[in-house]
Design an enzyme around this catalytic site. Sequence first.
Site, PDB file in Angstrom:
ATOM      1  N   GLN A 242     -36.830  73.247   8.564  1.00 43.66           N
ATOM      2  CA  GLN A 242     -36.267  73.790   8.238  1.00 43.66           C
ATOM      3  C   GLN A 242     -34.594  73.619   8.777  1.00 43.66           C
ATOM      4  OE1 GLN A 242     -36.658  78.451   9.417  1.00 43.66           O
ATOM      5  NE2 GLN A 242     -34.612  79.025   7.826  1.00 43.66           N
ATOM      6  N   ASP A 243     -34.130  73.535   9.728  1.00 47.33           N
ATOM      7  CA  ASP A 243     -33.211  72.804  10.500  1.00 47.33           C
ATOM      8  C   ASP A 243     -33.522  72.237  11.866  1.00 47.33           C
ATOM      9  OD1 ASP A 243     -33.340  75.322  11.947  1.00 47.33           O
ATOM     10  OD2 ASP A 243     -30.935  75.187  12.059  1.00 47.33           O
TER      11      ASP A 243
END
Length: 225
Positions: free
Chosen positions: A64-65
């Site tokens: 994701q991040d």
Amino acid sequence: MENVLRNDWGPLLAPEFEKEYYLTLSSFLTEEYSTHVVYPKVEDIFNALQYTSYENTKVVILGQDPYHGPNQAHGLSFSVQPGVKTPPSLLNMYKELRDEYGYEIPNNGYLVKWAEQGVLLLNTVLTVRQSEANSHKGKGWEHFTDRVIQLLNEREKPVIFILWGRHAQAKKKLITNPNHHIIESVHPSPLSARRGFFGSKPYSKVNTILANMGEREIDWEIPNL
């Protein structure tokens, strides 16, 4: 934030660096890096692509991040720098690996060995503000990393996409080429791992596919540092 890619990703992604969304993203990042603590370091932002060339990509593990704590993120999804405690999701990934192959859980979370064998460890957002998860979501990185996935989708040579959790599985719509393989389950996060990640055997599934293609299998064992 110009094109600093030193391998075959460079020409493939060159048009992205000229697009309106990327110029806006670049201005945003210049401001963020000068006024806040942002991870990873600027020179590490594109590490996933630097370590794993387009031609050499066999597997994609979509994250994701980046991690938003000190000294963790270095541009590879799920991986942390040496000397940093292994995060919970990665620890669960190691537990599954131990159950599949009997490997001891290593004393680090540094996954460069995977990247060097053709495992593209790609986050969908490549930067984050310290202590603020998802703080760079919706700023333009998603366009860029979608293009990375689309370029891999266009390849004739099969790619194995590992999609853990809803966020990663949302990218399935970009993988339309029947040559490719998708392995999916819930996320290895402690919140969901027991609902279908443990026992899903993603690593041996990857190697079975690679062996059937006549490709070298991934050595998933991470050495102690």
